[in-house]
Design an enzyme around this catalytic site. Structure first.
Site, PDB file in Angstrom:
ATOM      1  N   ARG A  50       9.573   2.866   7.292  1.00  0.00           N
ATOM      2  CA  ARG A  50       8.230   2.573   6.664  1.00  0.00           C
ATOM      3  C   ARG A  50       8.399   2.427   5.296  1.00  0.00           C
ATOM      4  NH1 ARG A  50       8.373   6.210   4.072  1.00  0.00           N
ATOM      5  NH2 ARG A  50       6.610   5.682   3.073  1.00  0.00           N
ATOM      6  N   GLY A  51       7.305   2.186   4.453  1.00  0.00           N
ATOM      7  CA  GLY A  51       7.255   1.804   3.205  1.00  0.00           C
ATOM      8  C   GLY A  51       7.335   0.627   2.836  1.00  0.00           C
ATOM      9  N   ALA A  52       6.788  -0.301   1.773  1.00  0.00           N
ATOM     10  CA  ALA A  52       6.533  -1.847   1.977  1.00  0.00           C
ATOM     11  C   ALA A  52       7.737  -2.252   1.577  1.00  0.00           C
ATOM     12  CB  ALA A  52       5.536  -1.849   0.716  1.00  0.00           C
ATOM     13  N   ARG A  88       3.340  -5.331  11.358  1.00  0.00           N
ATOM     14  CA  ARG A  88       2.484  -4.333  10.419  1.00  0.00           C
ATOM     15  C   ARG A  88       1.731  -5.449   9.395  1.00  0.00           C
ATOM     16  NH1 ARG A  88       4.219   1.256   7.986  1.00  0.00           N
ATOM     17  NH2 ARG A  88       1.920   1.496   8.161  1.00  0.00           N
ATOM     18  N   GLN A 193       3.450  11.424   5.659  1.00  0.00           N
ATOM     19  CA  GLN A 193       4.675  11.101   4.994  1.00  0.00           C
ATOM     20  C   GLN A 193       4.993  11.874   3.595  1.00  0.00           C
ATOM     21  OE1 GLN A 193       2.314   9.342   6.066  1.00  0.00           O
ATOM     22  NE2 GLN A 193       2.840   7.365   6.823  1.00  0.00           N
ATOM     23  N   ASP A 234       1.292  -1.042  -1.393  1.00  0.00           N
ATOM     24  CA  ASP A 234       1.502  -1.961  -0.070  1.00  0.00           C
ATOM     25  C   ASP A 234       1.229  -3.390  -0.501  1.00  0.00           C
ATOM     26  OD1 ASP A 234       1.346   0.807   1.050  1.00  0.00           O
ATOM     27  OD2 ASP A 234       2.457  -0.440   2.392  1.00  0.00           O
ATOM     28  N   ASN A 244      -2.843   0.927  -1.033  1.00  0.00           N
ATOM     29  CA  ASN A 244      -1.632   1.990  -0.797  1.00  0.00           C
ATOM     30  C   ASN A 244      -2.275   2.768   0.191  1.00  0.00           C
ATOM     31  OD1 ASN A 244       1.059   2.999  -1.329  1.00  0.00           O
ATOM     32  ND2 ASN A 244      -0.232   4.721  -2.160  1.00  0.00           N
ATOM     33  N   LYS A 245      -1.471   3.935   0.637  1.00  0.00           N
ATOM     34  CA  LYS A 245      -1.844   4.702   1.882  1.00  0.00           C
ATOM     35  C   LYS A 245      -3.017   5.235   1.481  1.00  0.00           C
ATOM     36  CE  LYS A 245       0.224   5.779   4.666  1.00  0.00           C
ATOM     37  NZ  LYS A 245      -0.004   5.086   5.697  1.00  0.00           N
TER      38      LYS A 245
HETATM   39  O1  MRU Z   1       2.188   3.664   6.441  1.00  0.00           O
HETATM   40  P1  MRU Z   1       3.606   3.692   5.535  1.00  0.00           P
HETATM   41  O2  MRU Z   1       4.323   5.140   5.532  1.00  0.00           O
HETATM   42  O3  MRU Z   1       4.416   2.535   5.622  1.00  0.00           O
HETATM   43  O4  MRU Z   1       2.985   3.592   4.189  1.00  0.00           O
HETATM   44  C1  MRU Z   1       3.277   3.467   2.859  1.00  0.00           C
HETATM   45  C2  MRU Z   1       2.822   3.758   1.568  1.00  0.00           C
HETATM   46  O5  MRU Z   1       1.710   3.677   1.516  1.00  0.00           O
HETATM   47  C3  MRU Z   1       3.714   3.624   0.269  1.00  0.00           C
HETATM   48  O6  MRU Z   1       3.105   4.271  -0.691  1.00  0.00           O
HETATM   49  C4  MRU Z   1       3.963   2.104  -0.123  1.00  0.00           C
HETATM   50  O7  MRU Z   1       4.345   1.365   1.012  1.00  0.00           O
HETATM   51  C5  MRU Z   1       5.013   2.027  -1.213  1.00  0.00           C
HETATM   52  S1  MRU Z   1       6.591   2.275  -0.640  1.00  0.00           S
HETATM   53  C6  MRU Z   1       7.652   2.141  -1.986  1.00  0.00           C
END
Ligand code: MRU
Length: 347
Positions: A50-52, A88, A193, A234, A244-245
């Site tokens: 996970r993470g963009a 996603r 996370q 994201d 973002n999250k």
């Molecule tokens: O749902 P996730 O864990 O994929 O969400 C991740 C985030 O919101 C991060 O802050 C974002 O992807 C940036 S990662 C460099």
């Protein structure tokens, strides 16, 4: 960032995609191997990876895995890309990486060369990501030079990319330069996370980290202890609005109220310049169970409905600076974002 002895966040070796299984951290550091497109789709959807940026890299390798599950015609690879695009919806890096893989398919006329060219392109995306982390680290460190305490949300570190991450990259950079810097990490409900992943990777790197529940951040900011808030993204729209999250937006409001600078670090591949503003960003709605049964414990009565959007949108006006691998965009707006990417506005 995992230490040099740890497995990589993601690795492609002998035609297999090996991922740190992030659903198992911090209890255990184990990997999961994807051998098919479907297994990669599942790993992205379940947040094993996970993470963009990491989602984009995993999807690029996932396209290459079509070679194993089928006769690997041009159409098989295109179908793989289409399927992975449904894993996603919010992180635009996924679609950016898949577009690069589609462009490689289109540019390769000899079908026998296709698999090799696709692996090459996926490895290039992976390698570029490492360079991106270093550049964001350098650029962001110029803003954190005097900072001792930084607050972050979710995980935008090595586990979300191939190396230092985005929001955590300037922190790793400062730490490596000998600056005493410590991190406060929101636990990040509902999937933790921040508590599970950010705290794990910073501890591995020897950077002091304190985990707080999300609802504590206002009180913490009020103490004056926090020098800056830094988060990842994201998807960033053309006017600088940031998805973002979930929980990032209230944090930005609190940071502004308490006059603490709010920074967003993200690579070019996170910008969606086709979207005028954040209103058009698709926000993933995840399952009820993530909220109603945290860690397998019943926490919400069956009769109650549950809301579980995975992301929110922070308006550009609350962002003090965007940090990219190209440099800084202070007080971002449509004009400055366009200039940053060498684009001229129509009006
Ligand atoms: O749902 P996730 O864990 O994929 O969400 C991740 C985030 O919101 C991060 O802050 C974002 O992807 C940036 S990662 C460099």
């Amino acid at each position: 960032m995992p230490s040099s002895k740890s497995p990589e966040t993601l690795e492609f070796s002998d035609g297999e995609l090996i991922l740190i299984d992030q659903t198992r951290l911090p209890q255990e550091l184990v990997t999961l191997t994807c051998r098919t497109v479907e297994e990669t789709h599942d790993a992205i959807q379940r947040l094993v990876v996970r993470g963009a940026p990491a989602i984009g890299i995993a999807a690029a390798y996932g396209v290459c895995l079509a070679a194993k599950s089928s006769g690997a015609s041009r159409q098989d690879y295109l179908d793989a890309a289409d399927h992975l695009a449904t894993s996603r919806p919010t992180a635009v890096n996924l679609f950016w990486a898949l577009d690069r893989m589609r462009a490689t398919i289109a540019a390769t006329t000899d079908e026998t060369m296709l698999h090799g060219k696709l692996v090459e392109e996926a490895k290039k995306i992976h390698e570029e990501d490492r360079e991106m982390c270093k550049s964001i680290g350098r650029n962001g460190a110029s803003l954190l030079g005097q900072s001792k305490c930084v607050l972050t949300h979710c995980n935008a570190g090595g586990l979300a990319t191939s190396m230092w991450g985005t929001a955590l990259a300037p922190i790793y950079h400062c730490h490596q330069s000998g600056q005493a810097i410590e991190v406060y990490a929101d636990e990040t409900r509902p999937l933790l996370q921040g508590g599970r992943l950010t705290a794990w990777e910073l501890s591995q790197a020897g950077i002091p980290v304190t985990v707080l529940t999300d609802s504590m951040s206002g009180s913490l900011l009020r103490t004056g202890k926090i020098d800056a808030v830094i988060v990842g993204a994201d998807r960033i729209a053309a006017n600088g609005d940031v998805a973002n999250k979930i929980g990032t937006y209230p944090l930005a409001v609190l940071a502004r109220y308490h006059s603490v600078p709010f920074y967003v670090a993200a690579p070019s591949s996170t910008f969606d310049l086709e979207l005028a503003d954040g209103a058009g960003i698709p926000i993933e709605e995840r399952s009820r169970d993530e909220v109603a049964e945290p860690l397998g414990v019943c926490a919400v009565p069956d009769a109650a409905k549950v809301m579980n959007p995975a992301f929110d949108v922070t308006p550009a006006e609350l962002v003090d600076c965007l940090i990219t691998e190209r440099g800084l965009i202070p007080k971002p707006d449509r004009k400055k974002v366009a200039e940053h990417f060498g684009r001229t506005l129509a009006h």
